[in-house]
Design a protein around this motif. Sequence first.
Motif, PDB file in Angstrom:
ATOM      1  N   THR A 282      -1.568   4.233  -5.590  1.00 60.33           N
ATOM      2  CA  THR A 282      -1.215   2.810  -5.634  1.00 60.33           C
ATOM      3  C   THR A 282      -1.994   2.139  -6.761  1.00 60.33           C
ATOM      4  O   THR A 282      -3.001   2.654  -7.244  1.00 60.33           O
ATOM      5  CB  THR A 282      -1.558   2.107  -4.322  1.00 60.33           C
ATOM      6  N   ALA A 283      -1.541   0.961  -7.138  1.00 62.75           N
ATOM      7  CA  ALA A 283      -2.248   0.210  -8.171  1.00 62.75           C
ATOM      8  C   ALA A 283      -3.675  -0.098  -7.744  1.00 62.75           C
ATOM      9  O   ALA A 283      -4.614   0.015  -8.535  1.00 62.75           O
ATOM     10  CB  ALA A 283      -1.483  -1.074  -8.474  1.00 62.75           C
ATOM     11  N   ALA A 284      -3.839  -0.467  -6.477  1.00 64.16           N
ATOM     12  CA  ALA A 284      -5.185  -0.817  -5.994  1.00 64.16           C
ATOM     13  C   ALA A 284      -6.122   0.376  -6.060  1.00 64.16           C
ATOM     14  O   ALA A 284      -7.288   0.245  -6.464  1.00 64.16           O
ATOM     15  CB  ALA A 284      -5.095  -1.352  -4.567  1.00 64.16           C
ATOM     16  N   ASP A 285      -5.644   1.551  -5.664  1.00 65.58           N
ATOM     17  CA  ASP A 285      -6.489   2.747  -5.726  1.00 65.58           C
ATOM     18  C   ASP A 285      -6.868   3.094  -7.155  1.00 65.58           C
ATOM     19  O   ASP A 285      -8.013   3.466  -7.450  1.00 65.58           O
ATOM     20  CB  ASP A 285      -5.765   3.937  -5.091  1.00 65.58           C
ATOM     21  N   GLN A 286      -5.928   2.990  -8.067  1.00 64.93           N
ATOM     22  CA  GLN A 286      -6.207   3.374  -9.441  1.00 64.93           C
ATOM     23  C   GLN A 286      -7.151   2.393 -10.138  1.00 64.93           C
ATOM     24  O   GLN A 286      -7.897   2.777 -11.037  1.00 64.93           O
ATOM     25  CB  GLN A 286      -4.895   3.513 -10.220  1.00 64.93           C
ATOM     26  N   VAL A 287      -7.162   1.138  -9.705  1.00 66.73           N
ATOM     27  CA  VAL A 287      -8.140   0.189 -10.238  1.00 66.73           C
ATOM     28  C   VAL A 287      -9.556   0.598  -9.823  1.00 66.73           C
ATOM     29  O   VAL A 287     -10.511   0.473 -10.601  1.00 66.73           O
ATOM     30  CB  VAL A 287      -7.814  -1.253  -9.796  1.00 66.73           C
TER      31      VAL A 287
ATOM     32  N   THR B  21      -4.221   7.927  -2.054  1.00 66.65           N
ATOM     33  CA  THR B  21      -3.984   8.747  -3.239  1.00 66.65           C
ATOM     34  C   THR B  21      -3.960  10.233  -2.898  1.00 66.65           C
ATOM     35  O   THR B  21      -4.767  10.702  -2.091  1.00 66.65           O
ATOM     36  CB  THR B  21      -5.070   8.479  -4.297  1.00 66.65           C
ATOM     37  N   GLU B  22      -3.043  10.967  -3.531  1.00 74.41           N
ATOM     38  CA  GLU B  22      -2.964  12.419  -3.364  1.00 74.41           C
ATOM     39  C   GLU B  22      -2.632  13.053  -4.716  1.00 74.41           C
ATOM     40  O   GLU B  22      -1.634  12.704  -5.361  1.00 74.41           O
ATOM     41  CB  GLU B  22      -1.882  12.784  -2.349  1.00 74.41           C
ATOM     42  N   TYR B  23      -3.498  13.961  -5.150  1.00 68.62           N
ATOM     43  CA  TYR B  23      -3.272  14.682  -6.407  1.00 68.62           C
ATOM     44  C   TYR B  23      -2.764  16.078  -6.106  1.00 68.62           C
ATOM     45  O   TYR B  23      -3.387  16.834  -5.351  1.00 68.62           O
ATOM     46  CB  TYR B  23      -4.565  14.760  -7.221  1.00 68.62           C
TER      47      TYR B  23
ATOM     48  N   PHE C  14      -9.576  22.989  -8.888  1.00 72.00           N
ATOM     49  CA  PHE C  14      -9.797  21.690  -9.523  1.00 72.00           C
ATOM     50  C   PHE C  14      -9.166  20.562  -8.716  1.00 72.00           C
ATOM     51  O   PHE C  14      -9.731  19.465  -8.611  1.00 72.00           O
ATOM     52  CB  PHE C  14      -9.236  21.708 -10.946  1.00 72.00           C
ATOM     53  N   LEU C  15      -8.001  20.803  -8.142  1.00 73.74           N
ATOM     54  CA  LEU C  15      -7.345  19.778  -7.325  1.00 73.74           C
ATOM     55  C   LEU C  15      -8.211  19.377  -6.131  1.00 73.74           C
ATOM     56  O   LEU C  15      -8.219  18.209  -5.725  1.00 73.74           O
ATOM     57  CB  LEU C  15      -5.983  20.271  -6.846  1.00 73.74           C
ATOM     58  N   LYS C  16      -8.935  20.333  -5.571  1.00 71.45           N
ATOM     59  CA  LYS C  16      -9.847  20.003  -4.465  1.00 71.45           C
ATOM     60  C   LYS C  16     -10.904  19.011  -4.934  1.00 71.45           C
ATOM     61  O   LYS C  16     -11.258  18.072  -4.221  1.00 71.45           O
ATOM     62  CB  LYS C  16     -10.492  21.281  -3.921  1.00 71.45           C
ATOM     63  N   LYS C  17     -11.399  19.199  -6.146  1.00 71.89           N
ATOM     64  CA  LYS C  17     -12.395  18.274  -6.687  1.00 71.89           C
ATOM     65  C   LYS C  17     -11.776  16.898  -6.949  1.00 71.89           C
ATOM     66  O   LYS C  17     -12.415  15.854  -6.714  1.00 71.89           O
ATOM     67  CB  LYS C  17     -12.986  18.828  -7.983  1.00 71.89           C
ATOM     68  N   MET C  18     -10.545  16.892  -7.444  1.00 69.17           N
ATOM     69  CA  MET C  18      -9.882  15.616  -7.714  1.00 69.17           C
ATOM     70  C   MET C  18      -9.699  14.804  -6.436  1.00 69.17           C
ATOM     71  O   MET C  18     -10.007  13.607  -6.391  1.00 69.17           O
ATOM     72  CB  MET C  18      -8.522  15.851  -8.376  1.00 69.17           C
ATOM     73  N   ASN C  19      -9.229  15.446  -5.400  1.00 71.32           N
ATOM     74  CA  ASN C  19      -8.989  14.733  -4.138  1.00 71.32           C
ATOM     75  C   ASN C  19     -10.294  14.369  -3.436  1.00 71.32           C
ATOM     76  O   ASN C  19     -10.373  13.327  -2.770  1.00 71.32           O
ATOM     77  CB  ASN C  19      -8.083  15.568  -3.231  1.00 71.32           C
ATOM     78  N   ALA C  20     -11.321  15.197  -3.593  1.00 72.00           N
ATOM     79  CA  ALA C  20     -12.628  14.852  -3.024  1.00 72.00           C
ATOM     80  C   ALA C  20     -13.199  13.624  -3.734  1.00 72.00           C
ATOM     81  O   ALA C  20     -13.773  12.731  -3.090  1.00 72.00           O
ATOM     82  CB  ALA C  20     -13.590  16.037  -3.145  1.00 72.00           C
ATOM     83  N   ALA C  21     -13.039  13.568  -5.059  1.00 70.64           N
ATOM     84  CA  ALA C  21     -13.515  12.401  -5.807  1.00 70.64           C
ATOM     85  C   ALA C  21     -12.760  11.142  -5.395  1.00 70.64           C
ATOM     86  O   ALA C  21     -13.343  10.058  -5.280  1.00 70.64           O
ATOM     87  CB  ALA C  21     -13.353  12.644  -7.305  1.00 70.64           C
ATOM     88  N   ALA C  22     -11.455  11.282  -5.150  1.00 71.69           N
ATOM     89  CA  ALA C  22     -10.668  10.134  -4.694  1.00 71.69           C
ATOM     90  C   ALA C  22     -11.191   9.617  -3.363  1.00 71.69           C
ATOM     91  O   ALA C  22     -11.303   8.402  -3.144  1.00 71.69           O
ATOM     92  CB  ALA C  22      -9.198  10.526  -4.582  1.00 71.69           C
ATOM     93  N   ASP C  23     -11.522  10.531  -2.469  1.00 73.25           N
ATOM     94  CA  ASP C  23     -12.067  10.124  -1.173  1.00 73.25           C
ATOM     95  C   ASP C  23     -13.390   9.389  -1.341  1.00 73.25           C
ATOM     96  O   ASP C  23     -13.651   8.377  -0.674  1.00 73.25           O
ATOM     97  CB  ASP C  23     -12.259  11.355  -0.276  1.00 73.25           C
ATOM     98  N   GLU C  24     -14.241   9.898  -2.223  1.00 68.86           N
ATOM     99  CA  GLU C  24     -15.544   9.270  -2.450  1.00 68.86           C
ATOM    100  C   GLU C  24     -15.403   7.849  -2.991  1.00 68.86           C
ATOM    101  O   GLU C  24     -16.219   6.973  -2.692  1.00 68.86           O
ATOM    102  CB  GLU C  24     -16.360  10.109  -3.433  1.00 68.86           C
TER     103      GLU C  24
ATOM    104  N   ASP D  80       0.806  -1.225   0.000  1.00 75.28           N
ATOM    105  CA  ASP D  80       0.000   0.000   0.000  1.00 75.28           C
ATOM    106  C   ASP D  80       0.835   1.269   0.000  1.00 75.28           C
ATOM    107  O   ASP D  80       0.327   2.346   0.306  1.00 75.28           O
ATOM    108  CB  ASP D  80      -0.926   0.013   1.226  1.00 75.28           C
ATOM    109  N   SER D  81       2.099   1.172  -0.341  1.00 73.79           N
ATOM    110  CA  SER D  81       2.958   2.352  -0.350  1.00 73.79           C
ATOM    111  C   SER D  81       2.708   3.171  -1.610  1.00 73.79           C
ATOM    112  O   SER D  81       2.883   2.690  -2.731  1.00 73.79           O
ATOM    113  CB  SER D  81       4.427   1.928  -0.282  1.00 73.79           C
ATOM    114  N   ALA D  82       2.255   4.430  -1.430  1.00 75.93           N
ATOM    115  CA  ALA D  82       1.954   5.295  -2.574  1.00 75.93           C
ATOM    116  C   ALA D  82       3.235   5.760  -3.251  1.00 75.93           C
ATOM    117  O   ALA D  82       4.211   6.122  -2.596  1.00 75.93           O
ATOM    118  CB  ALA D  82       1.135   6.492  -2.113  1.00 75.93           C
ATOM    119  N   GLU D  83       3.209   5.757  -4.594  1.00 75.22           N
ATOM    120  CA  GLU D  83       4.348   6.172  -5.399  1.00 75.22           C
ATOM    121  C   GLU D  83       3.863   7.104  -6.510  1.00 75.22           C
ATOM    122  O   GLU D  83       2.670   7.147  -6.831  1.00 75.22           O
ATOM    123  CB  GLU D  83       5.035   4.951  -6.019  1.00 75.22           C
ATOM    124  N   PRO D  84       4.766   7.863  -7.141  1.00 78.58           N
ATOM    125  CA  PRO D  84       4.366   8.698  -8.275  1.00 78.58           C
ATOM    126  C   PRO D  84       3.744   7.837  -9.375  1.00 78.58           C
ATOM    127  O   PRO D  84       4.177   6.699  -9.607  1.00 78.58           O
ATOM    128  CB  PRO D  84       5.681   9.327  -8.743  1.00 78.58           C
ATOM    129  N   ILE D  85       2.728   8.382 -10.055  1.00 77.77           N
ATOM    130  CA  ILE D  85       2.020   7.597 -11.068  1.00 77.77           C
ATOM    131  C   ILE D  85       2.071   8.234 -12.456  1.00 77.77           C
ATOM    132  O   ILE D  85       1.501   7.707 -13.409  1.00 77.77           O
ATOM    133  CB  ILE D  85       0.553   7.375 -10.658  1.00 77.77           C
TER     134      ILE D  85
END
Length: 436
Positions: free
Chosen positions: A236-241, A221-223, A205-215, A112-117
Amino acid sequence: MPVTDQPPLTPPPPATPSGPATYQGGQNAVPDQKRGRRRLTAVLVALFLVVALLGGGAAAQLSRDLPAATLTTAIASTLKIPGTLPKIPWPAQGSAELMVEGLGRIGGSGGDSAEPIGSVAKVMTAYVILKEHPIQGDDEGPDLTVTSADVADYQSRIPSGQSLVQVVAGEKLTERDALEALMLPSANNIAHQLAVWDSGSVDGFLKKMNAAADELGMTTTEYTDPSGFLPTTTSTAADQVKLGRAVLEFDVFAEIVELRSAQIPVVGTIKNYNDLLGVDGVFGIKTGSTTQAGGNLLFASRIQVGSKTLVLVGAVFNQPGAHTPEQLAAVNKVVRSLLASVRKTVKEYELLAAKPVGSVETAWGSTSTVSPVTALKVIGWPGLAVKVTTTTTKPGAQVTAGQPVGQVQASGERVDLATDAATSEPSLWWKLTRKP
C-alpha cells in the motif's frame, strides 16, 4: 446728674480654679464620650500586642526568609494548530500517502487494500542490501562478478519486455554499480543478481525482505520477488512511505536515487526513469509500472518554508494507463498536484498566543499572570497535533514585571514565559503574624 432707679452694672465674679468645669454639650455628650473611650481602648490593646510581640521575638519573625511563591501553568502537552486542513487533491483512484519528516502525516487515500506495486519493490531490495552490506561516502563496496547463470537470467527476461541492463559473464559490478542499475533504469535482472549474491538464493533473500517489512511495521506488504515484476508482490502507499523514510537514512541511497544518470561497466551510461527529478523539489525515490500495477511512484521532495527545508515522503500508486509512459504520466500529474497543495498548506502558524497561561502567587496572596513573551509559532498545517514541552523555574518569594519563569517549546521552536506584573510586598502585619 439724672437720677435712675437701676442699680449700677458690675462684672460677674471670676470662676474659681478649684471648682468643677461646667459641660455645655447637650444630650449627645455621653455617647460621644463612650466612643472615644472605645477607640482609645483599641489603640491601647494594639500597642499592647505589638509590645508583647516585640518582647516575644518579633525581630526574629521579621527577619525570617520569605517563603517561595507558587508558579502554576495550564499548557497542554499537545496542542493543535487552529483551523481545518484544506482539501487535498487525492487521486480519484488508486492510493496515496503523504508524510512530512519531523511533523507527521498529512493524510492519505485509497484505504488499506494491498495492490501490485511493480518496480517500487526494488526499494526494499536496496534497503536489505544496504543493511547487510553498508557503504558510505565514496565507497564502491565489494565486487559482484557476473556468472553464466546471471547472463542466462538476463536473456530469459528479454522476451517479456522487462526493464534490464545487459551483463556479460566475468563482468565485475561494484555494489554501488549494481544499486545504480537497480534504481535508475530499474533493472530486474540486477535485482535477481543482488538477491543471489546476498543470500545464495532468491527465496533466502525474500525471507529477508519480508522480515524487514515486518520490522518497519509494513503490515499489508508481501514480497514474492525482488524486482516487483510479479503481480503477487503487493503493498500500500502507506506501507511504502514507511520504507521510503527508512531507506533515505542511508546517505548512499539518497545520493543514488537523485542521480539523473550514471556510468556502469559494459552498458556505459544509464538514465533515471524518474521524470520528476528536480521538479517541485523531488529528489527520488522510485517509479514502478506494470499492466496489473498501473503507474506508481514512491517519492521524496524538499519543501522550503522560510529558512527551513523540510522533507516530504509520499507515494501515489495504481494510476491508470494503457502502457508505461501513460501510466507514469498519470502518476506524475497526481504527484505534482499534491505537492502544489502541500506547498500552500505547510507554512508557519501560531500555536500558542502571547496571552496568560499561568500565574505566580506569593505566600501572602499577591498574584501575577504569566504569559509567553511572544506567540509560539511552528511550521505545520491546520489541525496538526504538536507535542509541547513546558519547563519552569522557581520564581523566588516574589517577582518583578517581565521576570523569566520558564520556557515553552514545540517543533524545535522555543519562547520564554515571563510574569506580566510585579507582585506586591508583604505587609508588616503579615510578617508579624505569619505562622512559623
